[in-house]
Scaffold this motif. Sequence first.
Motif, PDB file in Angstrom:
ATOM      1  N   VAL A   1       0.891  -1.158   0.000  1.00 15.64           N
ATOM      2  CA  VAL A   1       0.000   0.000   0.000  1.00 15.64           C
ATOM      3  C   VAL A   1       0.927   1.205   0.000  1.00 15.64           C
ATOM      4  O   VAL A   1       1.947   1.218   0.691  1.00 15.64           O
ATOM      5  N   GLU A   2       0.601   2.218  -0.790  1.00 21.45           N
ATOM      6  CA  GLU A   2       1.473   3.375  -0.939  1.00 21.45           C
ATOM      7  C   GLU A   2       0.824   4.610  -0.343  1.00 21.45           C
ATOM      8  O   GLU A   2      -0.336   4.906  -0.615  1.00 21.45           O
ATOM      9  N   LEU A   3       1.591   5.330   0.473  1.00 21.71           N
ATOM     10  CA  LEU A   3       1.150   6.599   1.042  1.00 21.71           C
ATOM     11  C   LEU A   3       2.074   7.695   0.545  1.00 21.71           C
ATOM     12  O   LEU A   3       3.295   7.517   0.524  1.00 21.71           O
ATOM     13  N   ARG A   4       1.513   8.833   0.169  1.00 21.40           N
ATOM     14  CA  ARG A   4       2.299   9.988  -0.262  1.00 21.40           C
ATOM     15  C   ARG A   4       2.074  11.107   0.746  1.00 21.40           C
ATOM     16  O   ARG A   4       0.943  11.350   1.155  1.00 21.40           O
ATOM     17  N   THR A   5       3.160  11.776   1.141  1.00 24.33           N
ATOM     18  CA  THR A   5       3.055  12.761   2.202  1.00 24.33           C
ATOM     19  C   THR A   5       4.111  13.849   2.067  1.00 24.33           C
ATOM     20  O   THR A   5       5.198  13.605   1.539  1.00 24.33           O
ATOM     21  N   ALA A   6       3.772  15.031   2.562  1.00 25.25           N
ATOM     22  CA  ALA A   6       4.737  16.125   2.648  1.00 25.25           C
ATOM     23  C   ALA A   6       5.527  16.031   3.947  1.00 25.25           C
ATOM     24  O   ALA A   6       6.492  16.765   4.143  1.00 25.25           O
ATOM     25  N   ARG A   7       5.137  15.126   4.839  1.00 26.00           N
ATOM     26  CA  ARG A   7       5.807  14.950   6.138  1.00 26.00           C
ATOM     27  C   ARG A   7       6.447  13.563   6.205  1.00 26.00           C
ATOM     28  O   ARG A   7       6.229  12.802   7.130  1.00 26.00           O
ATOM     29  N   TRP A   8       7.277  13.253   5.209  1.00 24.86           N
ATOM     30  CA  TRP A   8       7.836  11.920   5.020  1.00 24.86           C
ATOM     31  C   TRP A   8       8.589  11.393   6.243  1.00 24.86           C
ATOM     32  O   TRP A   8       8.271  10.321   6.751  1.00 24.86           O
ATOM     33  N   ALA A   9       9.587  12.113   6.713  1.00 25.50           N
ATOM     34  CA  ALA A   9      10.411  11.629   7.831  1.00 25.50           C
ATOM     35  C   ALA A   9       9.567  11.376   9.074  1.00 25.50           C
ATOM     36  O   ALA A   9       9.726  10.364   9.761  1.00 25.50           O
ATOM     37  N   GLU A  10       8.650  12.287   9.348  1.00 22.17           N
ATOM     38  CA  GLU A  10       7.777  12.143  10.517  1.00 22.17           C
ATOM     39  C   GLU A  10       6.875  10.912  10.387  1.00 22.17           C
ATOM     40  O   GLU A  10       6.674  10.163  11.351  1.00 22.17           O
ATOM     41  N   LEU A  11       6.342  10.686   9.203  1.00 20.22           N
ATOM     42  CA  LEU A  11       5.445   9.548   8.996  1.00 20.22           C
ATOM     43  C   LEU A  11       6.194   8.222   9.078  1.00 20.22           C
ATOM     44  O   LEU A  11       5.711   7.275   9.702  1.00 20.22           O
ATOM     45  N   VAL A  12       7.378   8.158   8.484  1.00 21.39           N
ATOM     46  CA  VAL A  12       8.192   6.940   8.575  1.00 21.39           C
ATOM     47  C   VAL A  12       8.482   6.624  10.040  1.00 21.39           C
ATOM     48  O   VAL A  12       8.326   5.486  10.493  1.00 21.39           O
ATOM     49  N   GLU A  13       8.884   7.625  10.793  1.00 24.82           N
ATOM     50  CA  GLU A  13       9.206   7.418  12.212  1.00 24.82           C
ATOM     51  C   GLU A  13       7.971   6.988  13.006  1.00 24.82           C
ATOM     52  O   GLU A  13       8.052   6.127  13.877  1.00 24.82           O
ATOM     53  N   TRP A  14       6.824   7.565  12.700  1.00 26.66           N
ATOM     54  CA  TRP A  14       5.608   7.195  13.431  1.00 26.66           C
ATOM     55  C   TRP A  14       5.256   5.727  13.197  1.00 26.66           C
ATOM     56  O   TRP A  14       4.973   4.989  14.142  1.00 26.66           O
ATOM     57  N   TYR A  15       5.244   5.287  11.943  1.00 30.65           N
ATOM     58  CA  TYR A  15       4.923   3.887  11.662  1.00 30.65           C
ATOM     59  C   TYR A  15       5.954   2.948  12.284  1.00 30.65           C
ATOM     60  O   TYR A  15       5.627   1.859  12.736  1.00 30.65           O
ATOM     61  N   ARG A  16       7.209   3.382  12.341  1.00 31.19           N
ATOM     62  CA  ARG A  16       8.262   2.559  12.921  1.00 31.19           C
ATOM     63  C   ARG A  16       8.111   2.452  14.437  1.00 31.19           C
ATOM     64  O   ARG A  16       8.169   1.355  14.995  1.00 31.19           O
ATOM     65  N   THR A  17       7.883   3.560  15.116  1.00 30.70           N
ATOM     66  CA  THR A  17       7.848   3.529  16.579  1.00 30.70           C
ATOM     67  C   THR A  17       6.457   3.219  17.147  1.00 30.70           C
ATOM     68  O   THR A  17       6.339   2.424  18.064  1.00 30.70           O
ATOM     69  N   ALA A  18       5.421   3.843  16.625  1.00 31.03           N
ATOM     70  CA  ALA A  18       4.078   3.643  17.177  1.00 31.03           C
ATOM     71  C   ALA A  18       3.512   2.262  16.852  1.00 31.03           C
ATOM     72  O   ALA A  18       2.868   1.641  17.686  1.00 31.03           O
ATOM     73  N   LEU A  19       3.737   1.797  15.612  1.00 33.94           N
ATOM     74  CA  LEU A  19       3.186   0.504  15.214  1.00 33.94           C
ATOM     75  C   LEU A  19       4.227  -0.609  15.187  1.00 33.94           C
ATOM     76  O   LEU A  19       3.888  -1.773  15.005  1.00 33.94           O
ATOM     77  N   GLY A  20       5.497  -0.242  15.324  1.00 32.36           N
ATOM     78  CA  GLY A  20       6.552  -1.246  15.352  1.00 32.36           C
ATOM     79  C   GLY A  20       6.856  -1.878  14.004  1.00 32.36           C
ATOM     80  O   GLY A  20       7.401  -2.985  13.947  1.00 32.36           O
ATOM     81  N   LEU A  21       6.526  -1.184  12.905  1.00 30.84           N
ATOM     82  CA  LEU A  21       6.830  -1.735  11.588  1.00 30.84           C
ATOM     83  C   LEU A  21       8.332  -1.671  11.345  1.00 30.84           C
ATOM     84  O   LEU A  21       8.996  -0.714  11.736  1.00 30.84           O
ATOM     85  N   ARG A  22       8.854  -2.681  10.686  1.00 31.78           N
ATOM     86  CA  ARG A  22      10.284  -2.767  10.394  1.00 31.78           C
ATOM     87  C   ARG A  22      10.569  -2.094   9.060  1.00 31.78           C
ATOM     88  O   ARG A  22       9.896  -2.347   8.066  1.00 31.78           O
ATOM     89  N   VAL A  23      11.570  -1.216   9.054  1.00 26.45           N
ATOM     90  CA  VAL A  23      11.962  -0.534   7.825  1.00 26.45           C
ATOM     91  C   VAL A  23      12.812  -1.489   6.993  1.00 26.45           C
ATOM     92  O   VAL A  23      13.855  -1.956   7.443  1.00 26.45           O
ATOM     93  N   LEU A  24      12.341  -1.793   5.785  1.00 29.76           N
ATOM     94  CA  LEU A  24      13.075  -2.677   4.881  1.00 29.76           C
ATOM     95  C   LEU A  24      14.022  -1.879   3.990  1.00 29.76           C
ATOM     96  O   LEU A  24      15.142  -2.303   3.722  1.00 29.76           O
TER      97      LEU A  24
END
Length: 73
Positions: A12-35
Amino acid sequence: MAAIDQPSLFSVELRTARWAELVEWYRTALGLRVLVRVVDDGYALLAAGDTRLAILARPAPPPASGRWSLGFE
């Protein structure tokens, strides 16, 4: 009788003007692993179970659209 492989949702693809913040949120809040994380391109791919979440940096969100984009594997 052999089992038939079913297609599975790859990403699923998300497009955002707040890229770094969104990547960090999904990584820390939901625990998703960055591939994959390519800061210069504003691209990240995160593991979300059997599905991936692609986050793309865009300067401003485009107008709302009724279209959806799903990638099957």
